[in-house]
Design a protein around this motif. Structure first.
Motif, PDB file in Angstrom:
ATOM      1  N   ILE A  72      44.082  37.681  31.120  1.00 15.79           N
ATOM      2  CA  ILE A  72      44.518  36.581  31.982  1.00 15.79           C
ATOM      3  C   ILE A  72      43.542  36.332  33.144  1.00 15.79           C
ATOM      4  O   ILE A  72      43.569  35.266  33.767  1.00 15.79           O
ATOM      5  CB  ILE A  72      45.945  36.904  32.532  1.00 15.79           C
ATOM      6  CG1 ILE A  72      46.639  35.656  33.105  1.00 15.79           C
ATOM      7  CG2 ILE A  72      45.931  38.008  33.559  1.00 15.79           C
ATOM      8  CD1 ILE A  72      47.058  34.642  32.090  1.00 15.79           C
ATOM      9  N   VAL A  73      42.676  37.314  33.412  1.00 14.81           N
ATOM     10  CA  VAL A  73      41.853  37.250  34.637  1.00 14.81           C
ATOM     11  C   VAL A  73      41.067  35.938  34.791  1.00 14.81           C
ATOM     12  O   VAL A  73      41.109  35.316  35.852  1.00 14.81           O
ATOM     13  CB  VAL A  73      40.925  38.488  34.753  1.00 14.81           C
ATOM     14  CG1 VAL A  73      39.929  38.334  35.896  1.00 14.81           C
ATOM     15  CG2 VAL A  73      41.756  39.753  34.944  1.00 14.81           C
ATOM     16  N   CYS A 104      44.112  45.681  40.514  1.00 12.41           N
ATOM     17  CA  CYS A 104      42.788  46.321  40.489  1.00 12.41           C
ATOM     18  C   CYS A 104      42.159  46.405  41.881  1.00 12.41           C
ATOM     19  O   CYS A 104      42.668  45.848  42.858  1.00 12.41           O
ATOM     20  CB  CYS A 104      41.870  45.542  39.563  1.00 12.41           C
ATOM     21  SG  CYS A 104      41.541  43.871  40.139  1.00 12.41           S
ATOM     22  N   CYS A 136      49.611  41.227  40.798  1.00 11.53           N
ATOM     23  CA  CYS A 136      48.706  41.361  39.647  1.00 11.53           C
ATOM     24  C   CYS A 136      49.415  40.824  38.407  1.00 11.53           C
ATOM     25  O   CYS A 136      50.619  40.978  38.266  1.00 11.53           O
ATOM     26  CB  CYS A 136      48.380  42.840  39.458  1.00 11.53           C
ATOM     27  SG  CYS A 136      47.573  43.242  37.896  1.00 11.53           S
ATOM     28  N   ALA A 137      48.650  40.206  37.503  1.00  6.12           N
ATOM     29  CA  ALA A 137      49.245  39.586  36.314  1.00  6.12           C
ATOM     30  C   ALA A 137      48.711  40.188  35.014  1.00  6.12           C
ATOM     31  O   ALA A 137      48.911  39.629  33.945  1.00  6.12           O
ATOM     32  CB  ALA A 137      48.963  38.085  36.335  1.00  6.12           C
ATOM     33  N   ILE A 138      48.046  41.333  35.102  1.00  5.46           N
ATOM     34  CA  ILE A 138      47.271  41.802  33.954  1.00  5.46           C
ATOM     35  C   ILE A 138      48.147  42.168  32.747  1.00  5.46           C
ATOM     36  O   ILE A 138      47.769  41.947  31.616  1.00  5.46           O
ATOM     37  CB  ILE A 138      46.330  42.976  34.347  1.00  5.46           C
ATOM     38  CG1 ILE A 138      45.206  43.146  33.342  1.00  5.46           C
ATOM     39  CG2 ILE A 138      47.064  44.285  34.552  1.00  5.46           C
ATOM     40  CD1 ILE A 138      44.088  42.203  33.513  1.00  5.46           C
ATOM     41  N   GLN A 169      34.305  41.831  38.083  1.00 10.68           N
ATOM     42  CA  GLN A 169      34.905  42.018  36.747  1.00 10.68           C
ATOM     43  C   GLN A 169      33.823  42.341  35.727  1.00 10.68           C
ATOM     44  O   GLN A 169      34.098  42.965  34.707  1.00 10.68           O
ATOM     45  CB  GLN A 169      35.684  40.770  36.314  1.00 10.68           C
ATOM     46  CG  GLN A 169      36.939  40.499  37.134  1.00 10.68           C
ATOM     47  CD  GLN A 169      37.964  41.612  37.046  1.00 10.68           C
ATOM     48  OE1 GLN A 169      37.878  42.501  36.200  1.00 10.68           O
ATOM     49  NE2 GLN A 169      38.936  41.582  37.930  1.00 10.68           N
TER      50      GLN A 169
HETATM   51 FE1  F3S Z   1      43.020  42.480  39.126  1.00 12.60          FE
HETATM   52 FE2  F3S Z   1      45.428  42.241  38.116  1.00 12.60          FE
HETATM   53 FE3  F3S Z   1      44.193  40.161  39.068  1.00 12.60          FE
HETATM   54  S1  F3S Z   1      43.858  43.549  37.370  1.00 12.60           S
HETATM   55  S2  F3S Z   1      42.036  40.509  38.871  1.00 12.60           S
HETATM   56  S3  F3S Z   1      44.862  41.967  40.207  1.00 12.60           S
HETATM   57  S4  F3S Z   1      45.385  40.215  37.225  1.00 12.60           S
END
Ligand code: F3S
Ligand code: SAH
Ligand code: SF4
Length: 475
Positions: A200-201, A46, A82-84, A236
């Motif tokens: 997960i955020v 993001c 990123c872990a989304i 967020q």
């Molecule tokens: Fe963004 Fe991905 Fe982290 S959407 S807050 S980079 S888990």
């Protein structure tokens, strides 16, 4: 109260990092095979992660690095992950695997990983075991300590894994090297307290913490002075901005203060959580000249049963009431949203409620996702009987419905004159940018218009992109 304790990184700590930065600069000059040390930084995920990446690049520039798009020639390769969703993680593992041959050819290359995925123990462990050529891994709470961590990699001949848990900090005064030419990201807060059951955020980004109004205004002024034409405020859940400050400030008030700054620029913000978006916020948008008439208000689902299971804290009816107010107050408001298809237990009836909601709201565009179970979140443990094939079919159906809405909306724009920040000229010689409502538009006009806000006559709609011709520079 503990939540009112300062989360700001002390100035002495940042000074200490500057000392490390000097040392790294010396060491890298000796180590590089290039005239100057080169870094390749790639950010996934993001805009919040992109903003972190810009600070990382700021610190690397302070350490004497220049930047390259080509990982083959880089002395330091860093993936900001990123872990989304699972797909985001798979891409990272795939790309890290592909780095092995670079390390074989140039053993002095330093490979590093940071960002949300690295804050997850199981992902960091997999890197430790299966990718021994990665020598630096750090989590989201220690970004400001990059100089020290690189120094350790350069001097200790051991792999460095630094990923402390915790609620997170706010580091002010880090150098920033922005990616954009006309548009700048401005984080106003970090972390999330909402624990939507699929997400997960909150686990990888810590608790909500706001930057002070002063710090934000100072950065906004720097951005404006540097000639940027658009500032996007990031968080967020920007609507809960300021609640944790010693003297609480509302997001609406922050918006007003930025709106009052002199200069020729537009303001956007994301993301608004519907549970905290207020009529006051809509009023501020309606009354401001600088805030774009665009609201990204992720609904996730149109079914109350699913919204409850998602822990979203609003109902379909409350959401629609707010939209109704917003549309009345700002008739040309452009609305966008995020939707998750196939949340555990979602039935055809629930999905149809999502379809009917998007038909009622008539969004400009949607970001649509198929539910991806994230280890450690409640939704990953829920019964999920609907087969993947059915979920994909629903997903396609949703896209089709939205395409129809977007096509109608675009067609209705033909003949209108819209204001566009002209960003660049493409290979086809057409200028391009986004309308105030954040719709892509390509148009004919002189290259001198780049970087200016232009009035464009919309002549045609091509899928979701508008096409037009510049008529004048907006005053
Ligand atoms: Fe963004 Fe991905 Fe982290 S959407 S807050 S980079 S888990
Ligand atoms: N803070 C923002 C969202 C950030 S994540 C908000 O609350 O709206 C961006 C989007 O990714 C979310 O809105 C959601 O639609 C999607 N998302 C998050 N977790 C997901 C998961 N486990 N599976 C599928 N989509 C997910
Ligand atoms: Fe995730 Fe919900 Fe926080 Fe958005 S508000 S980041 S979806 S937990």
């Amino acid at each position: 109260m503990s939540e009112k304790r300062s989360k700001t990184v002390p100035a002495e700590e940042l000074e200490r990092q500057k000392e490390y930065a000097k040392q790294v600069r010396e060491l890298m000059l000796l180590r590089t095979r290039n005239p100057v040390p080169l870094a390749h930084v790639h950010t996934y995920g993001c805009q919040g992660n992109v903003a972190d990446g810009e600070r990382i690049k700021g610190m690397l520039a302070q350490m004497g690095f220049e930047f390259t798009e080509d990982p083959q020639e880089a002395d330091f390769i860093l993936y900001n992950t990123c872990a989304i969703r699972e797909h985001a993680e798979d891409r990272v593992f795939g790309n890290v695997g592909a780095l092995k041959h670079i390390k074989e050819r140039h053993p002095a290359t330093i490979l590093g990983l940071c960002g949300c995925m690295m804050q997850q123990p199981q992902a960091a462990e997999r890197i430790r075991k299966s990718f021994p050529y990665v020598s630096l891994v750090f989590g989201t709470h220690v970004v400001h300590r990059l100089p020290e961590l690189l120094y350790r990699v350069l001097t200790c001949e051991r792999r460095v894994f630094e990923r402390p848990d915790g609620d997170g900090v706010v580091a002010e005064g880090l150098p920033v090297r922005r990616d954009g030419v006309w548009k700048a990201w401005l984080p106003i807060m970090y972390g999330c307290n909402n624990f939507c059951s699929y997400c997960i955020v909150p686990y990888v980004r810590g608790r909500e913490r706001s930057r002070t109004v002063d710090a934000i205004l100072t950065e906004a002024k720097e951005i404006i002075a540097a000639g940027y034409k658009e500032i996007t405020l990031l968080g967020q859940n920007v609507n809960s901005y300021g609640k944790d400050l010693p003297e609480p400030v509302s997001f609406a008030r922050l918006l007003k203060s930025i709106d009052a700054l002199p200069g020729d620029f537009k303001i956007r913000f994301m993301t608004s959580h519907p549970k905290d978006a207020t009529r006051e916020l809509i009023d501020v948008i309606a009354e401001s000249r600088k805030i774009s008439h665009h609201l990204h208000l992720p609904v996730q689902s149109g079914s109350n049963r699913i919204l409850k299971a998602m822990n979203r804290h609003y109902t379909r009816e409350q959401y629609l009431q707010l939209i109704d107010y917003a549309k009345k107050r700002i008739p040309d408001l452009s609305l966008t949203s995020d939707i998750i298809v196939g949340f555990p237990g979602e039935m055809r009836e629930d999905f149809e409620e999502t379809l009917s909601l998007i038909q009622e709201v008539r969004y400009t565009s949607l970001f649509t996702f198929i539910f991806s179970p994230r280890q450690g979140t409640p939704a990953a443990e829920m019964e999920d009987p609907v087969p993947a094939k059915v979920k994909s079919a629903w997903f396609s159906e949703l896209l089709q419905v939205q395409e129809g809405i977007a096509a109608q909306r675009s067609a209705a724009m033909v003949g209108q004159v819209v204001e566009v920040l002209c960003e660049e000229m493409g290979k086809d010689g057409l200028l391009s940018g986004r309308t105030d409502g954040n719709v892509m538009i390509e148009f004919s006009g002189k290259p001198e218009l780049i970087g200016h806000t232009v009035k464009v006559n919309v002549t045609r709609a091509r899928n979701w992109i508008l096409v037009g011709e510049a008529v004048a520079e907006a005053e």
